[in-house]
Design an enzyme around this catalytic site. Structure first.
Site, PDB file in Angstrom:
ATOM      1  N   ARG A  86     -16.351  20.331   7.272  1.00  0.00           N
ATOM      2  CA  ARG A  86     -17.336  20.145   7.129  1.00  0.00           C
ATOM      3  C   ARG A  86     -18.221  20.146   7.973  1.00  0.00           C
ATOM      4  O   ARG A  86     -19.433  21.179   8.119  1.00  0.00           O
ATOM      5  CB  ARG A  86     -17.786  19.117   6.364  1.00  0.00           C
ATOM      6  CG  ARG A  86     -18.927  19.047   5.775  1.00  0.00           C
ATOM      7  CD  ARG A  86     -18.929  17.227   4.275  1.00  0.00           C
ATOM      8  NE  ARG A  86     -19.812  17.476   3.633  1.00  0.00           N
ATOM      9  CZ  ARG A  86     -19.785  16.785   2.168  1.00  0.00           C
ATOM     10  NH1 ARG A  86     -19.348  15.476   3.069  1.00  0.00           N
ATOM     11  NH2 ARG A  86     -21.196  16.695   1.423  1.00  0.00           N
ATOM     12  N   ARG A 173      11.270  12.663  11.854  1.00  0.00           N
ATOM     13  CA  ARG A 173      10.333  14.306  11.719  1.00  0.00           C
ATOM     14  C   ARG A 173      11.354  14.488  13.069  1.00  0.00           C
ATOM     15  O   ARG A 173      10.615  15.917  13.970  1.00  0.00           O
ATOM     16  CB  ARG A 173       8.895  13.801  12.552  1.00  0.00           C
ATOM     17  CG  ARG A 173       8.438  13.019  11.241  1.00  0.00           C
ATOM     18  CD  ARG A 173       8.549  14.119   9.628  1.00  0.00           C
ATOM     19  NE  ARG A 173       8.033  13.808   8.719  1.00  0.00           N
ATOM     20  CZ  ARG A 173       7.556  14.328   7.865  1.00  0.00           C
ATOM     21  NH1 ARG A 173       8.331  15.494   7.288  1.00  0.00           N
ATOM     22  NH2 ARG A 173       6.561  13.647   6.332  1.00  0.00           N
TER      23      ARG A 173
END
Length: 210
Positions: A86, A173
């Site tokens: 943003r 992971r």
């Protein structure tokens, strides 16, 4: 990508937590060999893993894709503070066009994108980046323009996690079934851990042949 270890908990905090259970403080050695053996025995071998939650690690992770960030966010027993699209998309607005496809434009785009080994995917990412840039230069707000951001767009974050959750993250992971980028991230995070802490996690890292 770039990984920085910002801070971490001293091992003696974990050994103190373990010794609290049995009130065996007089047997400790202030995070030395006796306490390290205790952490390994109780936290790892005996699986009394809640004691490992007293160890916390704070990382600054830079240059991963938004696709990788999505994977990382699924590990909910961690805290993430992520670079805001943003407020930061102006960095792209100031750039010149990324077209046509050429080596120079691809190299310029590496500031913003994580590229793969597939050229067609990379070109599609570059086109998406250019489309996003065009939205910004006609003053479409960041709040709207970010809906057109490619998954390959780079981001960064501060990531905090305790040792028990980090064991889970590294085990999942570093597996060959994980997204290639997060496998690299997992390996790099492990390598950034203090050497004296790595024994807690060494069995969580998948071997290259697995």
């Amino acid at each position: 990508m770039e990984i920085t270890l910002l801070n971490y908990t001293d091992l003696k905090i974990c050994s103190h937590a373990i010794r609290t259970c049995w009130q065996s403080f007089e047997k400790g050695d202030n995070g030395g060999e006796k306490d390290i053996e205790l952490i390994d025995r109780v936290g790892n071998k005996f699986k009394h893993a809640s004691t490992l939650e007293h160890l916390n690690y704070n990382f600054y992770i830079q240059g991963i894709s938004r696709a990788c960030l999505q994977e990382l966010a699924r590990h909910r027993m961690a805290s993430l503070s992520v670079k805001s699209s943003r407020y930061t998309l102006k960095e792209l607005k100031e750039e010149e066009s990324f077209l046509p496809f050429c080596e120079d434009n691809l190299n310029r785009a590496k500031k913003f994108l994580v590229f793969t080994e597939n050229q067609a995917v990379n070109e599609a990412s570059l086109m998406a980046l250019e489309n996003l840039r065009k939205l910004l230069i006609v003053n479409i707000s960041n709040d709207l323009a970010k809906f057109a951001m490619p998954e390959s767009y780079k981001t960064e974050l501060t990531w905090s996690i305790n040792a028990r959750s980090l064991q889970n993250f590294l085990a999942l992971r570093s597996s060959k079934s994980a997204l290639w980028e997060i496998r690299i991230l997992a390996k790099n995070i492990y390598e950034k851990l203090p050497q004296e802490h790595q024994f807690i996690f060494e069995n969580c890292i998948a071997k290259e042949s697995e």
